[in-house]
Structure formats: structure tokens, C-alpha cells
Design a protein around this motif. Structure first.
Motif, PDB file in Angstrom:
ATOM      1  N   LYS A  59       0.815  -1.225   0.000  1.00 37.85           N
ATOM      2  CA  LYS A  59       0.000   0.000   0.000  1.00 37.85           C
ATOM      3  C   LYS A  59       0.842   1.266   0.000  1.00 37.85           C
ATOM      4  O   LYS A  59       0.401   2.319   0.446  1.00 37.85           O
ATOM      5  CB  LYS A  59      -0.985  -0.009   1.169  1.00 37.85           C
ATOM      6  N   ARG A  60       2.056   1.170  -0.524  1.00 39.46           N
ATOM      7  CA  ARG A  60       2.894   2.354  -0.688  1.00 39.46           C
ATOM      8  C   ARG A  60       2.563   2.989  -2.028  1.00 39.46           C
ATOM      9  O   ARG A  60       2.438   2.292  -3.036  1.00 39.46           O
ATOM     10  CB  ARG A  60       4.376   1.982  -0.634  1.00 39.46           C
ATOM     11  N   VAL A  61       2.456   4.303  -2.041  1.00 36.60           N
ATOM     12  CA  VAL A  61       2.128   5.017  -3.283  1.00 36.60           C
ATOM     13  C   VAL A  61       3.358   5.058  -4.178  1.00 36.60           C
ATOM     14  O   VAL A  61       4.423   5.519  -3.777  1.00 36.60           O
ATOM     15  CB  VAL A  61       1.631   6.443  -2.973  1.00 36.60           C
ATOM     16  N   LEU A  62       3.193   4.536  -5.400  1.00 35.75           N
ATOM     17  CA  LEU A  62       4.272   4.540  -6.384  1.00 35.75           C
ATOM     18  C   LEU A  62       4.135   5.691  -7.376  1.00 35.75           C
ATOM     19  O   LEU A  62       5.112   6.143  -7.957  1.00 35.75           O
ATOM     20  CB  LEU A  62       4.266   3.221  -7.170  1.00 35.75           C
ATOM     21  N   TRP A  63       2.895   6.142  -7.595  1.00 33.94           N
ATOM     22  CA  TRP A  63       2.610   7.199  -8.575  1.00 33.94           C
ATOM     23  C   TRP A  63       1.271   7.825  -8.238  1.00 33.94           C
ATOM     24  O   TRP A  63       0.382   7.158  -7.718  1.00 33.94           O
ATOM     25  CB  TRP A  63       2.563   6.580  -9.974  1.00 33.94           C
TER      26      TRP A  63
END
Length: 92
Positions: A59-63
Motif C-alpha cells: 500500500k505504498r504510493v508509487l505514482w
């Protein structure tokens, strides 16, 4: 990609992220702020910005792509993004 592949039993092998969009409710913009405030009216009947995000399995934002008008369709927003243009260039 390994995390998506393992969790899906191999169905998502090679997947590095999941993309989704949502509408963020806003107050109707004034005519002196934007060219056409009506474009911010979403299909759900409220004024909004359309936000798109790609997250990894943790759930880490990549974009992210923030600020499209609420009336905009997810696919047209993505196709106008720099990420889409970069992916198309890489696929040639």
C-alpha cells in the motif's frame, strides 16, 4: 511484483502495482478561478477532483495524478499522463 504474484497464486505475476481513482469532493470553483466550473461536476452529482494512484502490495504510493476535473473519465486522465506517455515510448 513477487508479492502480487505470490498472493494471487501466480495470476498476477509481473504486476508491480494496482491503479485506482477516486473523486475528492470540493466546493464549486468560482468563474474567476477556473475556465469552466461545470467540468468539475462528477457523474455522482457533486463537485470534485479526480485523483489516480498506483500502490504496491504494501500500500505504498508509487505514482499519483492529482487535480483532474471531476467530470473526466479515468481512462482519458491516465492517457494524458506523463506515465502513460513514458510507458508507450518504452513499449516500442
Amino acid at each position: 511484483a513477487r508479492d502480487f504474484g505470490e498472493k494471487s497464486g501466480g495470476a498476477l505475476d509481473g504486476c508491480i502495482g494496482a491503479i485506482d481513482g477516486w473523486l475528492v469532493r470540493i466546493v464549486c470553483p468560482r468563474n474567476d478561478e477556473v475556465k469552466n466550473p461545470g467540468k468539475y461536476m462528477s457523474r455522482k452529482g457533486f463537485f470534485s477532483l479526480n485523483v489516480q494512484v498506483i500502490c504496491d502490495k504494501q500500500k505504498r504510493v508509487l505514482w499519483s495524478n492529482i487535480g483532474a476535473k471531476g467530470s473526466s473519465h479515468d481512462s482519458s486522465i491516465f492517457k494524458s499522463s506523463q506515465l502513460y506517455k513514458n510507458l508507450m515510448e518504452m513499449s516500442v
